[in-house]
Design a protein around this motif. Structure first.
Motif, short mmCIF file in Angstrom:
data_model
loop_
_atom_site.label_atom_id
_atom_site.label_comp_id
_atom_site.label_asym_id
_atom_site.label_seq_id
_atom_site.Cartn_x
_atom_site.Cartn_y
_atom_site.Cartn_z
N LEU A 380 36.66 36.91 28.32
CA LEU A 380 35.88 38.15 28.35
C LEU A 380 35.11 38.27 29.65
O LEU A 380 35.02 39.36 30.23
N ASP A 381 34.55 37.16 30.11
CA ASP A 381 33.85 37.16 31.40
C ASP A 381 34.82 37.53 32.52
O ASP A 381 34.46 38.27 33.44
N ASP A 382 36.04 37.01 32.45
CA ASP A 382 37.04 37.31 33.48
C ASP A 382 37.40 38.80 33.49
O ASP A 382 37.53 39.41 34.55
N ASN A 383 37.57 39.38 32.31
CA ASN A 383 37.90 40.81 32.23
C ASN A 383 36.80 41.66 32.83
O ASN A 383 37.07 42.61 33.58
N LEU A 396 45.60 47.27 37.93
CA LEU A 396 44.80 46.26 37.23
C LEU A 396 45.26 46.07 35.79
O LEU A 396 45.49 47.04 35.06
N ARG A 397 45.37 44.81 35.39
CA ARG A 397 45.69 44.47 34.01
C ARG A 397 44.61 43.54 33.47
O ARG A 397 44.10 42.68 34.19
N LEU A 398 44.32 43.69 32.19
CA LEU A 398 43.32 42.86 31.51
C LEU A 398 44.00 42.00 30.45
O LEU A 398 45.00 42.40 29.85
N ALA A 399 43.44 40.81 30.23
CA ALA A 399 43.99 39.88 29.25
C ALA A 399 43.40 40.18 27.87
O ALA A 399 42.19 40.12 27.69
N VAL A 400 44.27 40.49 26.93
CA VAL A 400 43.84 40.81 25.57
C VAL A 400 44.82 40.19 24.59
O VAL A 400 46.03 40.47 24.65
N LEU A 407 44.56 48.84 32.16
CA LEU A 407 43.24 49.30 31.71
C LEU A 407 43.33 50.65 31.02
O LEU A 407 42.73 50.85 29.95
N ALA A 408 44.05 51.61 31.61
CA ALA A 408 44.11 52.95 31.01
C ALA A 408 44.75 52.91 29.62
O ALA A 408 44.32 53.60 28.70
#
Length: 541
Positions: A380-383, A396-400, A407-408
């Motif tokens: 979460l801190d990384d995102n 940009l991509r986020l880890a989930v 992101l969009a």
């Protein structure tokens, strides 16, 4: 195709009929808004807090944060966002009557600085309480420097409808639990869900992609920043440098690993930090030949030193710390702390943003929110770090949940869920203010130039202007607007009376002191170490 989670869909469906009967009620919120005083050339003001604004120690609505020049406005708690905005507006109008040619800086990143010493530490008078506030700020200086403390923002305080808690407890089959314990447990669930998704707020409302070179003083320029005009540094895709490693970040505090899994864990971790010495701070000294450099040499001097994007809160009594208040009576409200000032708005925030925040927080409450293990806490801190530095980057991509998503795409899924919550909230409203707010903000997901950070970069790049010059022009426009607007006459009289009363109250406090400061401080920390729990905390969901 988007599908609402079964848990959330069931919860919303069960709450609709109570909402139609008026059994849920409205959220209550208050705003704390900071803003630097600057001179006519855009440099941080060196003048004292204006006497006509009252005592910053005791005034309930006009005070200062870290610096003598960092105004802080505090509204009462309101059920209607428009009421909070009206009060905040009148605080600005009243202040401008007493600022002479000074201005209120509209941005989160500070005006032009002239080194660490150019940021005057707030002076709260001769009382022990006032001296403690000043020494605490001196401690922040020796630990982190004053420049970091010159950053401003908006804190949004929200309590969920009181009638809602009993409904949710019954729906959860937790009728045997004390309502205060249940409420605290659910608030911590809200906080966990918030921390999983707070990156979205930083994308939507981040407004600090640029800064003046003076902010970095003699530090090397980080690779993520590039030069613009004569004195500006910017990050092309950044949303909130205020929330990045250039702003309110601290490596010592990072090892605390507070992931908000329970009230007892939260309080215990803070209490440990306040009682545990840190070698680097010990080397700085505490009271050296009568010179108080910090309140103590522990990881945290006091609880307020802990930086986070959200906090559980409870109004304190005169003899207790924030953690003791939480222990004794549970969570009363939450404080959202990750919001930049929107420099294009005189108040730094507007009703659309407030309505979205309300729906977002209600979504965080109603959605399922399991505990956060350490490895997820790190992710979460990384995102969040990715979004504050590169949030408008289309790649940009986020880890989930073990995968990476754009992101969009993630944002649209969240908006779809929040829209269902907004529909529930709007049952008790005239019109659809929460749904309208979501509809107005949704285009930002696909067009990041519409975000405040995007707007700022468009302004700077389009005009080729420096950050300070562009923000100074906005400050002048807002000052002219606020100085020309009438304010509520009853509120004008109230603020004048509060200014006079607050100065008298500060004098009474100073006259009533009977202990030497070191004795006062010893008694304070002795009380702070006392546990105040009066009932067993509810188990997390």
């Amino acid at each position: 195709m988007f599908t609402l989670s079964e848990q959330l869909a069931t919860t919303i469906a069960r709450l609709k009929e109570p909402a139609r009967r008026g059994q849920i009620g409205r959220l209550r919120r208050g705003i704390e808004k900071e803003g630097l005083r600057v001179d006519a050339s855009g440099r941080i003001a060196q003048t004292p807090h204006p006497a006509a604004l009252g005592s910053k120690l005791t005034h309930p609505h006009i005070t200062t944060d870290y610096s003598e020049a960092l105004l802080e406005y505090i509204t009462p708690v309101y059920c209607r966002p428009s009421d909070a905005m009206d009060f905040l507006g009148d605080l600005h109008r009243f202040s401008y009557r007493h600022l002479a040619d000074e201005l209120i800086w509209p941005a989160s990143m500070p005006a032009r600085l002239d080194g660490n010493e150019s940021i005057p530490i707030a002076d709260y008078g001769r009382s022990n309480v006032g001296t403690m506030k000043s020494v605490y700020r001196k401690g922040l200086d020796v630990r982190y420097g004053r420049i970091m403390q010159s950053i401003a923002g908006v804190h949004y305080n929200v309590s969920l409808p009181e009638d809602l808690w009993a409904l949710l407890r019954e729906m959860d089959g937790q009728g045997q639990l004390n309502l205060g314990d249940y409420r605290s447990s659910r608030y911590f669930g809200l906080i966990r869900h918030f921390r999983r998704h707070s990156w979205l707020l930083m994308f939507l409302f981040g407004a600090s992609p640029a800064l003046d070179r003076s902010f970095l003083e003699h530090s090397p320029t980080p690779d993520k920043l590039r030069a613009h005009a004569r004195r500006t540094l910017m990050a092309p895709y950044a949303t909130s440098l205020r929330m990045s490693d250039l702003g309110y970040q601290n490596k010592v505090q990072a090892q605390l690993k507070i992931c908000f899994n329970s009230l007892s864990n939260y309080v215990g971790t803070l209490r440990h930090a306040i009682a545990t010495p840190w070698p680097a701070y010990e080397r700085l000294g505490v009271n050296v030949d009568g010179d108080w450099r910090q309140l103590n040499a522990n990881i945290l001097q006091i609880e307020n030193e802990y930086y986070s994007d959200i906090r559980p809160k409870r109004v304190t009594r005169h003899d207790e710390t924030p953690s003791q208040a939480l222990e004794a009576r549970g969570v009363e409200y939450i404080e959202v702390r990750c919001l930049d000032l929107n420099p294009f708005m005189a108040m730094g925030i507007d009703e659309t943003q407030m309505r979205f925040l309300d729906a977002f927080l209600m979504w965080c409450l109603l959605a399922d929110s399991p505990w956060i293990p350490d490895e997820e806490c790190d992710r979460l801190d990384d995102n969040r770090a990715l979004v504050v530095d590169r949030g408008r980057d289309p790649e940009l991509r986020l880890a989930v949940d073990g995968t990476e998503r754009r992101l969009a795409e993630l944002g649209h899924d969240i908006f779809d869920e929040i829209a269902q919550v907004a529909e529930l909230m709007d049952i008790s409203e005239t019109g659809t203010p929460h749904g309208d707010a979501i509809a107005r903000l949704a285009p930002r997901l696909d067009d990041p130039s519409l975000t405040p950070s995007g707007q700022m970069l468009t302004l700077l790049e389009g005009e080729g202007e420096d950050f300070v010059d562009a923000m100074l022009a906005l400050a002048r426009q807002q000052a002219d607007q606020l100085r020309s607007e009438p304010m509520d006459s009853a509120r004008d009289a109230l603020f004048t009376q509060l200014s006079d009363t607050s100065r008298q109250q500060q004098g009474d406090i100073e006259a009533g002191d009977s202990l030497a400061f070191d004795e006062f401080l010893e008694e304070y920390f002795a009380r702070a170490r006392e546990p105040r729990a009066t009932h067993k905390e509810a188990a997390g969901r």
